[in-house]
Design an enzyme around this catalytic site. Structure first.
Site, PDB file in Angstrom:
ATOM      1  N   ASP A   1       0.801  -1.218   0.000  1.00 52.84           N
ATOM      2  CA  ASP A   1       0.000   0.000   0.000  1.00 52.84           C
ATOM      3  C   ASP A   1       0.838   1.275   0.000  1.00 52.84           C
ATOM      4  O   ASP A   1       0.295   2.362  -0.131  1.00 52.84           O
ATOM      5  CB  ASP A   1      -0.904   0.029   1.240  1.00 52.84           C
ATOM      6  CG  ASP A   1      -1.838  -1.152   1.290  1.00 52.84           C
ATOM      7  OD1 ASP A   1      -2.356  -1.541   0.231  1.00 52.84           O
ATOM      8  OD2 ASP A   1      -2.047  -1.693   2.399  1.00 52.84           O
ATOM      9  N   HIS A   2       2.140   1.150   0.139  1.00 54.71           N
ATOM     10  CA  HIS A   2       2.991   2.345   0.320  1.00 54.71           C
ATOM     11  C   HIS A   2       4.202   2.284  -0.583  1.00 54.71           C
ATOM     12  O   HIS A   2       5.309   2.056  -0.103  1.00 54.71           O
ATOM     13  CB  HIS A   2       3.433   2.426   1.780  1.00 54.71           C
ATOM     14  CG  HIS A   2       3.882   3.780   2.180  1.00 54.71           C
ATOM     15  ND1 HIS A   2       5.149   4.256   1.975  1.00 54.71           N
ATOM     16  CD2 HIS A   2       3.212   4.782   2.780  1.00 54.71           C
ATOM     17  CE1 HIS A   2       5.266   5.469   2.459  1.00 54.71           C
ATOM     18  NE2 HIS A   2       4.094   5.809   2.964  1.00 54.71           N
ATOM     19  N   PHE A   3       4.175   2.482  -1.739  1.00 54.41           N
ATOM     20  CA  PHE A   3       3.080   2.724  -2.671  1.00 54.41           C
ATOM     21  C   PHE A   3       3.178   1.657  -3.746  1.00 54.41           C
ATOM     22  O   PHE A   3       4.293   1.247  -4.059  1.00 54.41           O
ATOM     23  CB  PHE A   3       3.194   4.117  -3.267  1.00 54.41           C
ATOM     24  CG  PHE A   3       3.104   5.206  -2.228  1.00 54.41           C
ATOM     25  CD1 PHE A   3       1.861   5.639  -1.778  1.00 54.41           C
ATOM     26  CD2 PHE A   3       4.238   5.792  -1.670  1.00 54.41           C
ATOM     27  CE1 PHE A   3       1.757   6.650  -0.821  1.00 54.41           C
ATOM     28  CE2 PHE A   3       4.139   6.789  -0.713  1.00 54.41           C
ATOM     29  CZ  PHE A   3       2.900   7.223  -0.287  1.00 54.41           C
TER      30      PHE A   3
END
Length: 174
Positions: free
Chosen positions: A33-35
């Protein structure tokens, strides 16, 4: 500790300084999720690496004599660079000031010669506050000591460390 932010300790001078390393792996859960197209270590995780180094420095400095080492304040945080999978973070924590149970740590993490994060951390060494008959403090001290040597016992900087009460091996609890 779900997210261990130090892989090894390369220098340990109890009461003074701890230097460790952390290599970011591409499979780390939070990188999804990052990223997704530009995976980098979140700034809060870099800050957590500073915190973990500071806490281990304080614990080794007192011979694991404190049940808890709590982060009370973070000052002057400065972020400087990203850390991508495969890159290694060098984390330094140095005692700046001790005032009773409060310790101020000057901490910095670098990727090569570039600073990724720097901060002053204020930590408090204290008891759990639980009634003595529960043995919570003794259990916490023993567990932190065992965890430290389990995580870092094979690091040359730690292998030579002998604390008061050590007998034959560093994992022996007094």
């Amino acid at each position: 500790m779900k997210y261990r932010q130090l892989d090894r300790i390369t220098l340990l001078e109890p009461g003074q300084k701890l230097v460790g390393e952390r290599t970011l792996a591409a499979e780390e859960e939070y990188l999804r999720d990052h990223f997704p197209r530009f995976p980098v270590m979140p700034g809060v995780m870099m800050l957590e690496a500073l915190h973990q180094a500071a806490a281990w420095l304080i614990r080794t400095s007192t011979g694991f004599d404190d049940a808890l080492v709590l982060l009370r304040e973070v000052r002057n945080v400065k972020f400087g660079d990203f850390l991508s999978p495969g890159e290694t973070l060098s984390v330094e924590a140095e005692v700046f000031k001790t005032d009773g149970p409060m310790t101020t740590i000057k901490a910095v993490a670098r990727k090569g010669d570039r600073v990724t994060v720097a901060a002053r951390l204020i930590l408090e060494s204290c008891s759990s506050g639980d009634p003595e008959y529960l043995d919570t403090d003794a259990d916490l001290k023993r567990l932190s000591r065992e965890q430290f040597f389990e995580l870092f016992g094979d690091c040359p900087a730690v292998a030579k460390l002998r604390l008061p009460g050590d007998n034959e091996s560093p994992t022996t609890t007094p």
